[in-house]
Design a protein around this motif. Structure first.
Motif, PDB file in Angstrom:
ATOM      1  N   MET A  47     -26.078  20.871 -49.160  1.00 35.61           N
ATOM      2  CA  MET A  47     -27.465  21.376 -49.140  1.00 35.61           C
ATOM      3  C   MET A  47     -27.497  22.756 -48.500  1.00 35.61           C
ATOM      4  N   VAL A  48     -28.101  23.684 -49.217  1.00 35.35           N
ATOM      5  CA  VAL A  48     -28.186  25.047 -48.714  1.00 35.35           C
ATOM      6  C   VAL A  48     -29.632  25.348 -48.416  1.00 35.35           C
ATOM      7  N   GLU A  49     -29.898  25.905 -47.257  1.00 35.89           N
ATOM      8  CA  GLU A  49     -31.265  26.294 -46.958  1.00 35.89           C
ATOM      9  C   GLU A  49     -31.347  27.782 -46.723  1.00 35.89           C
ATOM     10  N   ALA A  50     -32.221  28.409 -47.464  1.00 35.96           N
ATOM     11  CA  ALA A  50     -32.416  29.844 -47.285  1.00 35.96           C
ATOM     12  C   ALA A  50     -33.092  30.077 -45.945  1.00 35.96           C
ATOM     13  N   ILE A  51     -32.893  31.268 -45.398  1.00 43.61           N
ATOM     14  CA  ILE A  51     -33.541  31.639 -44.140  1.00 43.61           C
ATOM     15  C   ILE A  51     -35.030  31.854 -44.412  1.00 43.61           C
ATOM     16  N   HIS A  52     -35.880  31.199 -43.665  1.00 48.92           N
ATOM     17  CA  HIS A  52     -37.325  31.391 -43.841  1.00 48.92           C
ATOM     18  C   HIS A  52     -37.940  32.025 -42.607  1.00 48.92           C
ATOM     19  N   GLY A  53     -38.992  32.784 -42.816  1.00 53.24           N
ATOM     20  CA  GLY A  53     -39.685  33.411 -41.692  1.00 53.24           C
ATOM     21  C   GLY A  53     -40.636  32.428 -41.026  1.00 53.24           C
ATOM     22  N   GLU A  54     -41.021  32.743 -39.788  1.00 53.79           N
ATOM     23  CA  GLU A  54     -42.054  31.941 -39.147  1.00 53.79           C
ATOM     24  C   GLU A  54     -43.377  32.287 -39.800  1.00 53.79           C
ATOM     25  N   SER A  55     -44.218  31.288 -39.945  1.00 54.75           N
ATOM     26  CA  SER A  55     -45.473  31.466 -40.669  1.00 54.75           C
ATOM     27  C   SER A  55     -46.312  32.594 -40.071  1.00 54.75           C
ATOM     28  N   GLY A  56     -46.695  33.533 -40.908  1.00 52.18           N
ATOM     29  CA  GLY A  56     -47.587  34.611 -40.479  1.00 52.18           C
ATOM     30  C   GLY A  56     -46.897  35.747 -39.747  1.00 52.18           C
ATOM     31  N   ALA A  57     -45.694  35.510 -39.281  1.00 51.31           N
ATOM     32  CA  ALA A  57     -45.026  36.494 -38.435  1.00 51.31           C
ATOM     33  C   ALA A  57     -44.588  37.733 -39.216  1.00 51.31           C
ATOM     34  N   HIS A  58     -44.299  37.571 -40.474  1.00 50.82           N
ATOM     35  CA  HIS A  58     -43.700  38.674 -41.202  1.00 50.82           C
ATOM     36  C   HIS A  58     -44.422  38.959 -42.520  1.00 50.82           C
ATOM     37  N   THR A  59     -45.729  38.846 -42.557  1.00 51.24           N
ATOM     38  CA  THR A  59     -46.447  39.087 -43.806  1.00 51.24           C
ATOM     39  C   THR A  59     -46.123  40.485 -44.337  1.00 51.24           C
ATOM     40  N   MET A  60     -45.793  40.515 -45.614  1.00 54.26           N
ATOM     41  CA  MET A  60     -45.339  41.747 -46.253  1.00 54.26           C
ATOM     42  C   MET A  60     -46.557  42.416 -46.878  1.00 54.26           C
ATOM     43  N   LYS A  61     -46.819  43.647 -46.521  1.00 51.06           N
ATOM     44  CA  LYS A  61     -47.919  44.365 -47.171  1.00 51.06           C
ATOM     45  C   LYS A  61     -47.329  45.156 -48.325  1.00 51.06           C
ATOM     46  N   PHE A 118     -34.851  33.146 -57.589  1.00 45.56           N
ATOM     47  CA  PHE A 118     -33.885  32.586 -56.633  1.00 45.56           C
ATOM     48  C   PHE A 118     -34.304  31.215 -56.094  1.00 45.56           C
ATOM     49  N   SER A 119     -35.611  30.979 -55.888  1.00 45.80           N
ATOM     50  CA  SER A 119     -36.023  29.680 -55.323  1.00 45.80           C
ATOM     51  C   SER A 119     -35.561  28.533 -56.202  1.00 45.80           C
ATOM     52  N   GLU A 120     -35.828  28.661 -57.506  1.00 50.16           N
ATOM     53  CA  GLU A 120     -35.456  27.576 -58.425  1.00 50.16           C
ATOM     54  C   GLU A 120     -33.942  27.514 -58.594  1.00 50.16           C
ATOM     55  N   ALA A 121     -33.273  28.658 -58.575  1.00 51.66           N
ATOM     56  CA  ALA A 121     -31.803  28.659 -58.688  1.00 51.66           C
ATOM     57  C   ALA A 121     -31.185  27.917 -57.492  1.00 51.66           C
ATOM     58  N   ILE A 122     -31.736  28.117 -56.293  1.00 52.71           N
ATOM     59  CA  ILE A 122     -31.232  27.412 -55.102  1.00 52.71           C
ATOM     60  C   ILE A 122     -31.527  25.912 -55.230  1.00 52.71           C
ATOM     61  N   ALA A 123     -32.716  25.574 -55.754  1.00 52.36           N
ATOM     62  CA  ALA A 123     -33.070  24.150 -55.933  1.00 52.36           C
ATOM     63  C   ALA A 123     -32.093  23.472 -56.899  1.00 52.36           C
ATOM     64  N   ILE A 124     -31.724  24.167 -57.968  1.00 57.65           N
ATOM     65  CA  ILE A 124     -30.751  23.612 -58.924  1.00 57.65           C
ATOM     66  C   ILE A 124     -29.385  23.492 -58.254  1.00 57.65           C
TER      67      ILE A 124
END
Ligand code: OSB
Ligand code: MG
Length: 382
Positions: free
Chosen positions: A1-15, A282-288
């Protein structure tokens, strides 16, 4: 199982300040022929998203014609400009992994979705100062490379091509095939190279009446037979796989994780080709990747005649642990006189690409060259 690195909620909102769509025109160094057609020059949709002084890049793998899939450069352009681009600008987006839910109302159009989602991941890796491979959860430092060799004007020309690619060190040779360009060719190739890792890809060129003919492929010790039947089929591939020793590999049929699960359950295939554009990003590719890994089904990374941008993304994806078979990710120079990244993607004499450890995709985008190749552009802003 591979888990991508995720940001903390709200901490890194991309404008996201702008999304640039560009169509570039690039001639291939040699024509590429499959059972569905010949490609001589490519029209390619590139995406650049701008945020906070950084640029994230994505490449849409849709072709000029709807022959490999329903999508084309023009449908993807219309869907990005008219639908998906607005959804992304509205956000909120912190991470590439947010894109599938932002894009949920739009059905299909997976290559268009992937071009935006992958640009967000590309940006996110730069913001976090990690490599794209690391962001995706990749662990391999080098990846194994194979080549896909198109149908040639003559068998002699094919033999020359194979000789050059074997000498270059590629770990697996895949031959495009179709009725009339199959067993006779395999016989010639096996006579000269009895032991090379060899596979074939029909891109859906065979039918049920060909089952006995396809069973004759077993004689050639192929690593796999890729997408022999219809582009959207599972059931008849399952019937066929029961009659073959050669593993079937599905490419076109696999659109998402559910398709991979269905294909594995039905034994429609024993190997899966993962193309990040075909599955929507990439999300779906990682899920597969994770679903196949849990079930002990090997995968490899397919290619779509990408420029360096899509190619660098394929390198990063191939670094995930269950990409155990050599992929169709090969050197830039096999396709392009001049690639749009620096350095170009290079393959070592033992058929490997070193996964860049630098931040982001690890290859600089040559914006000056892209400007020169651009034939159409549009910018979307909030
Ligand atoms: O089926 O894998 C395929 C190229 C265009 C469309 C479909 C396919 C291919 C290839 C080439 O096989 C892969 C590559 O070298 O990029
Ligand atoms: Mg294929």
């Amino acid at each position: 199982m591979v888990e991508a690195i995720h940001g903390e909620s709200g901490a890194h909102t991309m404008k996201i300040e702008a999304i640039h769509l560009r169509e570039i025109a690039m001639p291939l160094v040699q024509p590429f022929q499959t059972s569905f057609g010949v490609t001589i020059q490519r029209r390619i949709l590139l995406i650049e998203i701008e945020s906070d002084g950084l640029s994230g890049w994505g490449e849409c793998v849709a072709g000029e014609h709807p022959y490999y899939s329903e999508e084309t450069v023009d449908t993807a352009w219309a869907i990005v400009a008219g639908e998906l681009g607005q959804m992304l600008l509205k956000g909120p987006v912190e991470h590439g992994g947010n894109c599938p839910s932002l894009f949920k109302r739009v059905r299909g159009n997976r290559m268009a979705k992937a071009s935006l989602e992958n640009a967000v991941w590309d940006m996110e890796a730069q913001r976090r100062k990690v490599s794209l491979a690391e962001l995706l959860g990749g662990t391999r430092e080098v990846i194994g490379c194979g080549v896909s060799i198109g149908i040639q004007p003559t068998p002699e020309q094919l033999m020359e091509k194979i000789e050059a690619e074997v000498a270059a060190g590629y770990q697996r040779i895949k031959l495009k095939c179709q009725p009339g360009w199959d067993v006779k060719i395999f016989e010639m190739v096996r006579k000269r190279w009895p032991d090379i890792a060899l596979s074939c890809d029909a891109n859906g060129a065979y039918r049920i009446r060909d089952f006995e003919h396809l069973a004759a492929f077993d004689e050639f010790n192929l690593m796999m037979l890729e997408q022999p039947l219809w582009y959207d089929d599972f059931y008849f591939h399952s019937m066929l796989q029961k009659q073959l020793h050669t593993p079937v590999c599905l490419d076109e049929s696999i659109r998402n994780r559910r398709d991979a699960l269905a294909a594995i359950d039905m034994e429609s295939c024993r190997i899966i080709n993962v193309k990040v554009g075909r599955v929507g990003g990439f999300s779906e590719a990682i899920a597969i990747h994770n679903a196949t890994s849990e079930r002990g089904v090997p995968v490899w990374c397919g290619g779509m005649l990408e420029t360096g941008i899509g190619r660098s993304h394929n390198v990063a994806l191939s670094s995930l642990q269950n990409f155990t078979l050599p992929g169709d990710v090969s050197a830039s120079k096999r396709y392009w006189a001049e690639d749009v990244i620096e350095p170009a993607v290079e393959v070592s004499v033992n058929g490997e690409i070193t996964v860049p450890g630098k931040l982001g995709r690890g290859y600089e985008v040559r914006k000056d060259l892209i400007e020169k190749l651009t034939v159409r552009r549009e910018t979307l802003r909030p």
